[in-house]
Design an enzyme around this catalytic site. Structure first.
Site, PDB file in Angstrom:
ATOM      1  N   GLY A   1       0.794  -1.227   0.000  1.00 23.98           N
ATOM      2  CA  GLY A   1       0.000   0.000   0.000  1.00 23.98           C
ATOM      3  C   GLY A   1       0.829   1.282   0.000  1.00 23.98           C
ATOM      4  CD  GLU A   2       5.876   1.406   2.634  1.00 20.99           C
ATOM      5  OE1 GLU A   2       6.792   1.377   1.777  1.00 20.99           O
ATOM      6  OE2 GLU A   2       6.057   1.123   3.827  1.00 20.99           O
TER       7      GLU A   2
ATOM      8  CE  LYS B   1     -23.311  23.399   7.305  1.00 16.51           C
ATOM      9  NZ  LYS B   1     -22.553  22.862   6.152  1.00 16.51           N
TER      10      LYS B   1
ATOM     11  NE  ARG C   1     -20.994  19.460   9.258  1.00 15.29           N
ATOM     12  CZ  ARG C   1     -21.312  18.715   8.199  1.00 15.29           C
ATOM     13  NH1 ARG C   1     -21.633  17.446   8.353  1.00 15.29           N
ATOM     14  NH2 ARG C   1     -21.306  19.238   6.983  1.00 15.29           N
TER      15      ARG C   1
ATOM     16  CD  GLN D   1     -10.938  18.868  13.376  1.00 13.22           C
ATOM     17  OE1 GLN D   1     -12.035  18.575  12.909  1.00 13.22           O
ATOM     18  NE2 GLN D   1     -10.768  19.049  14.674  1.00 13.22           N
TER      19      GLN D   1
ATOM     20  CB  SER E   1     -18.768  15.877   2.104  1.00 14.71           C
ATOM     21  OG  SER E   1     -18.204  14.704   2.586  1.00 14.71           O
TER      22      SER E   1
HETATM   23  C1  R5P Z   1     -19.046  23.133   5.470  1.00 12.12           C
HETATM   24  O1  R5P Z   1     -19.268  24.132   6.142  1.00 12.12           O
HETATM   25  C2  R5P Z   1     -18.921  23.174   3.978  1.00 12.12           C
HETATM   26  O2  R5P Z   1     -18.994  24.482   3.493  1.00 12.12           O
HETATM   27  C3  R5P Z   1     -19.953  22.296   3.299  1.00 12.12           C
HETATM   28  O3  R5P Z   1     -21.226  22.867   3.497  1.00 12.12           O
HETATM   29  C4  R5P Z   1     -19.942  20.906   3.865  1.00 12.12           C
HETATM   30  O4  R5P Z   1     -18.639  20.404   3.848  1.00 12.12           O
HETATM   31  C5  R5P Z   1     -20.853  19.998   3.089  1.00 12.12           C
HETATM   32  O5  R5P Z   1     -20.832  18.739   3.675  1.00 12.12           O
HETATM   33  P1  R5P Z   1     -21.973  17.681   3.456  1.00 12.12           P
HETATM   34  O6  R5P Z   1     -22.169  17.529   1.988  1.00 12.12           O
HETATM   35  O7  R5P Z   1     -21.453  16.440   4.103  1.00 12.12           O
HETATM   36  O8  R5P Z   1     -23.182  18.194   4.147  1.00 12.12           O
END
Ligand code: R5P
Length: 293
Positions: free
Chosen positions: A36-37, A190, A192, A95, A221
């Protein structure tokens, strides 16, 4: 003129940037050993050359990051005169602080690694937050794909277009896209949950009934963020919902979630090679490189 080293994660985009700049593109031999390297070899002589290493760090992030570090360090060892790291999608950038006690501030680690590996400058696209650039001691630049995204939608015959950011962090992006479309824009709120990853979206009062809406974000994502927004917009009577992002990470199930929530199209850029990457950031990257070369 610089030579562009085509990192395995950005071969097509790197070639386009080379074309824009009239620069030579240099191939990279990349493979994984049986355990895997990563193995990396820069195929041409770059001694004494100014070199641009193009390598995005989308999934598999750790593999692509390691390839980037190997390329930068090899370029330095092979006596390139100057090394510019072009990292269209900058992994770990979300992060950027210690949200919970004991967490690694991952982006700080990645910045240190890129510098230690030998980059003299760093260029990325729509970085999650520009504050991250201050972590670099070397010259670090962010370029935006949003005007290009706006131009993409200006070819559509949108009905009373409205641009929406899913959270406050993306409101500048929405403003830029809206500028290209002579459209109004706004953002939702939003939240999270840092442990479970669940997202709550609070709608604002937006006048989108029977209008075409473009939702824009930096990253998609899991698709949860956009799906929440799309379903609120659908309930509020939007005519058509388009979705655009710079970095279509699009984990399995993300597209399905977004379409099920009412979106008609998802488009992203080639910062990440995916089946929705119909917009190229080659020109904006080339433009930024011209400024520093
Ligand atoms: C986070 O604040 C980013 O701007 C995107 O809104 C976030 O990464 C989207 O992630 P996901 O599609 O998992 O909700």
């Amino acid at each position: 003129m610089a030579k562009i080293v085509l990192g395995p994660a950005s071969v097509e985009l790197g070639k386009k940037v080379a074309q824009e700049l009239g620069a030579d593109a240099i191939s990279v031999e990349a493979k994984s050993f049986p355990d895997g390297e990563s193995y990396i070899r820069i195929v041409d002589d770059i001694s004494g050359e100014r070199v641009i290493v193009a390598q995005s760090t989308y999934s598999p992030q750790d593999k692509h990051l390691m390839q980037l570090l190997l390329l930068l360090d090899a370029a330095r060892d092979l006596k390139a005169s100057e090394i510019i790291a072009v990292v269209p999608y900058f992994a770990y950038s979300r992060q950027d602080k210690r949200f919970r006690l004991g967490e690694a501030v991952s982006v700080e680690t990645v910045v240190k690694l890129i510098e230690a590996a030998g980059a003299d400058s760093f260029v990325t696209v729509d970085v999650h937050t520009e504050k991250i650039l201050n972590l670099f001691k070397i010259r670090a630049m962010n370029v935006s794909a949003m005007a290009t995204i706006g131009k993409y939608f200006s070819r559509f015959k949108l009905k009373e277009p409205y641009v929406l950011a899913p959270d406050e962090g993306s409101v500048d992006r929405a403003r830029t896209v809206a500028g290209q479309l002579a459209a109004e824009y706004s953002f939702f709120q939003k939240q999270r949950d840092r442990v479970t990853g669940t997202i709550k979206t609070e709608a604002r009062d937006v006048d989108i009934k029977d209008r075409d809406v473009v939702i824009v974000d930096d990253i998609i994502s899991t698709g949860l963020t956009i799906a929440n927004v799309a379903s609120i917009l659908r309930e509020q009577g939007a005519r058509t919902i388009y979705v655009a992002c710079t970095h279509p990470l699009l984990l399995p199930g993300a597209k399905e979630k977004i379409f099920a929530a009412g979106a008609s199209e998802i488009v992203g850029t080639d910062c990440i090679q995916s089946d929705v990457s119909r917009i190229s950031v080659a020109s904006v990257i080339a433009e930024s490189l011209r400024k520093i070369m």
